[in-house]
Design a protein around this motif. Structure first.
Motif, short mmCIF file in Angstrom:
data_model
loop_
_atom_site.label_atom_id
_atom_site.label_comp_id
_atom_site.label_asym_id
_atom_site.label_seq_id
_atom_site.Cartn_x
_atom_site.Cartn_y
_atom_site.Cartn_z
N UNK A 106 5.75 9.22 -17.79
CA UNK A 106 4.51 8.99 -17.52
C UNK A 106 4.10 6.90 -17.11
N UNK A 107 4.18 6.59 -18.64
CA UNK A 107 3.85 5.13 -18.53
C UNK A 107 4.45 4.50 -17.86
N UNK A 108 5.98 5.02 -17.59
CA UNK A 108 6.90 3.83 -16.73
C UNK A 108 5.76 4.31 -14.99
N UNK A 109 5.45 5.07 -15.11
CA UNK A 109 4.66 5.52 -13.78
C UNK A 109 3.36 4.78 -13.14
N UNK A 110 2.76 4.31 -14.29
CA UNK A 110 1.60 2.95 -13.98
C UNK A 110 1.81 2.24 -14.17
N UNK A 111 2.96 1.70 -14.71
CA UNK A 111 3.28 0.81 -14.57
C UNK A 111 3.45 0.26 -12.98
N UNK A 112 3.71 1.30 -12.14
CA UNK A 112 4.57 1.11 -10.77
C UNK A 112 3.42 0.90 -10.14
N UNK A 113 2.18 1.73 -10.26
CA UNK A 113 0.80 2.02 -9.71
C UNK A 113 0.26 1.04 -10.12
N UNK A 114 0.37 0.02 -11.37
CA UNK A 114 0.05 -1.39 -11.50
C UNK A 114 0.38 -2.42 -10.82
N UNK A 115 2.09 -2.21 -10.70
CA UNK A 115 2.08 -3.71 -10.07
C UNK A 115 2.27 -3.68 -8.03
N UNK A 173 4.44 10.26 -7.93
CA UNK A 173 5.32 9.90 -8.95
C UNK A 173 4.52 10.39 -10.02
N UNK A 174 3.05 9.14 -10.35
CA UNK A 174 2.58 9.51 -11.55
C UNK A 174 2.16 10.90 -11.81
N UNK A 186 0.90 -1.14 0.81
CA UNK A 186 -0.10 0.36 -0.26
C UNK A 186 0.86 1.27 0.32
N UNK A 187 1.80 1.48 0.72
CA UNK A 187 2.67 2.22 0.52
C UNK A 187 3.28 2.39 -0.85
N UNK A 188 3.86 1.49 -1.18
CA UNK A 188 4.65 1.64 -2.72
C UNK A 188 3.80 2.52 -3.40
N UNK A 189 2.19 1.81 -3.28
CA UNK A 189 1.59 2.09 -3.91
C UNK A 189 1.47 3.78 -4.11
N UNK A 190 1.03 4.48 -3.19
CA UNK A 190 1.04 5.91 -2.50
C UNK A 190 2.43 6.17 -3.12
N UNK A 191 3.09 6.07 -2.96
CA UNK A 191 4.44 6.76 -3.74
C UNK A 191 4.63 6.74 -5.20
#
Length: 365
Positions: free
Chosen positions: A175-184, A128-129, A119-124
């Protein structure tokens, strides 16, 4: 020998048989006068031999049985507690044993920690997004401004426009890379939640519940023992499914319909006649077991027949049900024939002893 002599001998034999029957009645029936009418015919049949059944009936001997259900572990582990003893009555869904869950509780805490981290990684990743979206918006506005200046003949080089266009593409990629991090991060959250749910299911499965209501027949494991997957802890008797298996010769088995009325008479209580019905007839014949006894000459082949007692009747006499008791089952082959008088249903009072009650001693007054 004269006729009077033969009558005298027959009378003496009858008196001796009656005396023996009365002695058995006093020993087994407790001397209760209410049990004498039912007990005496069974006792006399025991000495004189079973009287031949009327045409349209069959009989076979067997033992009272009930469906056995095992309570086993789904997981391997150490048995922490067994809450019932042999002979106890249990209800469906009742917790009868518990496995140790310390290791599972540790896995659950670990999964919760992984959930918090995800959950913390998602917030980060979401932060970034937002940053990448802002950078992309600035890069697009800068490109638009340079393109307008280049169209008004103001001094803007081609190189500056290309650099701005490259900046837009770089911002889009970031931006696309940041969105991938959100999905992960969201996938990690789902995985952690699934781990918690799985551990919770394992913890719930560590509390062993009775799959059916019944009586505990065997206690197969004790607290402290380590059991593998499928390790048996208890064996239950389903007192709602009680029956007697008998073997009938081919001529009789071929005439037995499913649902045919039947009667069960136990050796332990011959004064009672329990109504039942045929619930199963084997589709294939087999050699007659040695312990089977029939009235007629034993056939080389016989069919296995299950005579089942109605569940609603068992519910009334549950405390009297004891598996393993030997007895005889009688089956009606022709529905148009009435049952013999001695096989009419006779049942004890509900919640009473199997044996007739002993009459109270006469008062000294």
């Amino acid at each position: 020998m004269t006729r009077s002599g033969r009558k005298l001998i027959a009378g003496v034999v009858l008196v001796l048989l009656l005396a023996a029957a009365m002695a058995s009645w006093m020993r087994v029936g407790g001397g209760d006068p209410r049990a004498l009418p039912g007990f005496l015919p069974g006792a006399l049949r025991g000495w004189l031999g079973d009287s031949p059944l009327p045409e349209g009936f069959a009989m076979g001997n067997g033992r009272i049985e009930a469906t056995e259900v095992d309570v086993a572990t789904k997981l391997a582990g150490r048995l922490s507690e067994v809450r019932v003893q042999e002979g106890d009555r249990v209800e469906q869904g009742q917790v009868v044993a518990v496995l140790d869950t310390e290791a599972l509780q540790a896995h659950k805490r670990q999964a919760r920690a992984e959930l918090r981290q995800a959950e913390q990684e998602r917030q980060h990743a979401l932060a970034v997004v937002e940053q990448r979206e802002s950078e992309l918006d600035f890069a697009r506005r800068d490109l638009d401004r340079l393109q307008r200046l280049s169209r008004t003949d103001q001094f803007v080089s081609e190189e500056q426009v290309d650099q701005a266009r490259t900046g837009v593409r770089s911002a889009e990629v970031a931006l696309r890379a940041s969105l991938v991090q959100v999905v992960a991060a969201e996938a990690a959250i789902e995985a952690a939640q699934a781990s918690i749910e799985r551990v919770e299911v394992d913890i719930a499965d560590s509390a062993l519940e009775a799959p059916r209501g019944g009586r505990v027949l065997y206690r197969l494991a004790e607290p402290g023992e380590v059991l593998g997957v499928g390790g048996k802890v208890l064996t239950l008797l389903d007192l709602g499914d009680v029956y007697m298996v008998i073997f009938l010769p081919t001529p009789a088995a071929g005439r037995v319909p499913l649902g045919a009325p039947a009667r069960i008479v136990l050796d332990a209580a011959p004064e009672y006649v329990v109504p039942a019905e045929v619930s199963f007839v084997a589709p294939r014949a087999q050699f007659t077991p040695k312990q089977v006894e029939t009235q007629s000459v034993r056939e080389s082949l016989s069919f296995r027949v299950k005579v089942r007692i109605a569940p609603e009747l068992l519910a009334r006499y549950e405390s009297l049900v004891k598996t393993g008791l030997p007895g005889v089952a009688y089956v009606q082959l022709r529905p148009d024939l009435p049952w013999p008088e001695h096989l009419e249903p006779r049942l004890p009072p509900p919640r009473s002893s199997l044996w007739p009650s002993t009459p109270p001693a006469p008062s000294s007054d």
